[in-house]
Design a protein around this motif. Structure first.
Motif, mmCIF file in Angstrom:
data_model
loop_
_atom_site.group_PDB
_atom_site.id
_atom_site.type_symbol
_atom_site.label_atom_id
_atom_site.label_comp_id
_atom_site.label_asym_id
_atom_site.label_seq_id
_atom_site.Cartn_x
_atom_site.Cartn_y
_atom_site.Cartn_z
ATOM 1 N N GLY A 124 0.790 3.873 -2.939
ATOM 2 C CA GLY A 124 0.351 5.798 -2.546
ATOM 3 C C GLY A 124 1.610 6.483 -2.984
ATOM 4 N N PRO B 154 0.934 -1.199 -0.153
ATOM 5 C CA PRO B 154 -0.086 -0.275 -0.204
ATOM 6 C C PRO B 154 0.657 1.327 -0.096
ATOM 7 N N GLN B 155 1.646 0.971 0.899
ATOM 8 C CA GLN B 155 2.964 2.435 0.674
ATOM 9 C C GLN B 155 3.695 2.939 -0.094
#
Length: 431
Positions: free
Chosen positions: A290, A286-287
């Motif tokens: 993102g 997710p990081q």
């Protein structure tokens, strides 16, 4: 001579801005029609037999799929020769095109910007015994524009459409308009060669061109790059060795994946995404997804793969240096500080060479490459004289005509350079 080729008129700006635009015919179709694409052994044999029986030089071109497929291989080879007509060959079904190369043994090849096409032709077993490069000839002739369409317009009096130059030539079957465009690329190269020879001969520069062509033809293959991952665009933004290790891991993995899928690496994730990931150092998928700037067709689908590369780079004990050693001179902007005498040599020699280039009506970089000038100015021979400078230029790859035109100028400039003139500081820097 002006080729009489039927076509639709196009408006071309006049040399005089006050004049009406000049109407030039547009070369729209090959004079013999669009040939069928050769993709069978029997067809290749027919092409070889016809080309061997032709006369005069052979016009040669190749179409790649840059930006679409992995590497720079040719997906179409076009050849035209007097008495043989035009042949369009699909190299994909064949291991090589040795039979075509054999058919053209001893024949001069005409290419436009030969250095772009010769590597992919070499991969197919094709290499000329003699070369004429119409793009380089146009540069040496001093033509204002050297693209194929522009040179044809200037010397033959008509223009050439270039709307499919960036197409995906790995497409099969190739659309008829693309094949027409491909055939047109070799349609008038022979006529163009004749006109360029006239211009060069009249200017006393034909021997210049012949030496340049032979230098291209006989140049050894480029040495493999050291740390090719350092070509990643935008990497100058990174100042940490661990970030460089991440770039190395991501670039290498992207390269392997692109080769396996036969797709251009940038179509998976662009260089900017690699740099963005290296700067952010995310630790989770997710990081990573993102991270601003991390995108691409394979960004999300292959996110675990990219994250593993980031982790490997972060934990690597083999951290790459920020810069690799080079034997090249430093950037000229620091010469005045690091070596004022070298700076004075360069500052004196460059405008004098520019004057010679102007007199010869050719670009300065064709008279002597910027790299050659910088290298000989940075570290000239211990004893500066005409013979030693000539020898130094020759060792750096300068052709004989370049040595004859520049060695004396450089010798005088290096022996008696003008006083070094520092660049004016801006108002903030001068306070």
């Amino acid at each position: 001579m002006t080729a009489q080729i039927p076509g639709s008129p196009v408006h071309t700006p006049s040399a005089d801005p006050n004049d009406e635009p000049v109407e030039l015919p547009l070369l729209e179709a090959p004079r013999d029609g669009v040939p069928l694409v050769i993709d069978t052994p029997r067809g290749l044999e027919r092409a070889a037999k016809a080309l061997a029986a032709g006369t005069g030089p052979a016009a040669v071109d190749a179409e790649r799929a840059s930006g679409f497929r992995y590497g720079q291989r040719a997906f179409l080879v076009q050849i035209r020769r007097e008495g043989a007509g035009t042949w369009l060959i699909d190299p994909e079904p064949f291991d090589n095109l040795d039979i075509i190369n054999d058919a053209l043994q001893g024949v001069e090849w005409i290419l436009h910007a030969a250095s772009q096409d010769l590597p992919c032709l070499s991969e197919l077993g094709m290499w000329p015994d003699k070369l004429f490069d119409t793009e380089l000839a146009a540069r040496l002739a001093g033509l204002p524009r050297v693209g194929l369409a522009a040179v044809i317009e200037n010397l033959l009096g008509f223009t050439l459409a270039k709307e499919h130059s960036a197409a995906d030539w790995s497409t099969r079957p190739l659309p008829e308009p693309w094949l027409r465009y491909a055939a047109l690329d070799v349609e008038v190269l022979a006529e163009l060669r004749i006109e360029l020879i006239k211009v060069l001969d009249d200017a006393g520069k034909l021997t210049f061109a012949e030496q340049e062509f032979e230098a291209i033809r006989t140049a050894p293959p480029s040495a493999p790059r050291v740390d090719p991952w350092r070509r990643t665009s935008g990497m100058h933004q990174l100042r940490d060795r661990r970030q460089l290790a991440v770039v190395r891991e991501l670039w290498t993995e992207r390269e392997h994946l692109a080769e396996n899928r036969d797709t251009a690496p940038g179509r998976l994730i662009p260089d900017s995404a690699i740099v963005a990931a290296a700067r952010a150092m995310p630790t989770t998928v997710p990081q990573l997804l993102g991270t601003p700037g991390f995108h691409g067709r394979a960004a999300q689908k292959e996110a675990p793969r990219w994250l593993r590369c980031i982790s490997a780079g972060r934990s690597s004990t083999d951290l790459p240096p920020l810069h690799i050693p080079t034997h090249a001179p430093p950037p000229p902007r620091v010469w005045a500080k690091n070596d004022p005498e070298a700076a004075a040599r360069l500052q004196t020699a460059k405008p004098r060479l520019a004057a010679v280039a102007e007199q010869l009506n050719l670009p300065l970089e064709n008279l002597l490459t910027p790299d050659t000038l910088r290298r000989v100015a940075w570290r000239p021979p211990a004893q500066i004289n005409l013979d030693s400078i000539s020898s130094a230029l020759r060792d750096l790859g300068a052709r004989q005509w370049q040595i004859e035109q520049t060695a004396a100028v450089l010798t005088v400039a290096f022996l008696d350079p003008d006083p070094l003139v520092e660049k004016e500081k801006d108002s903030a820097g001068s306070r």
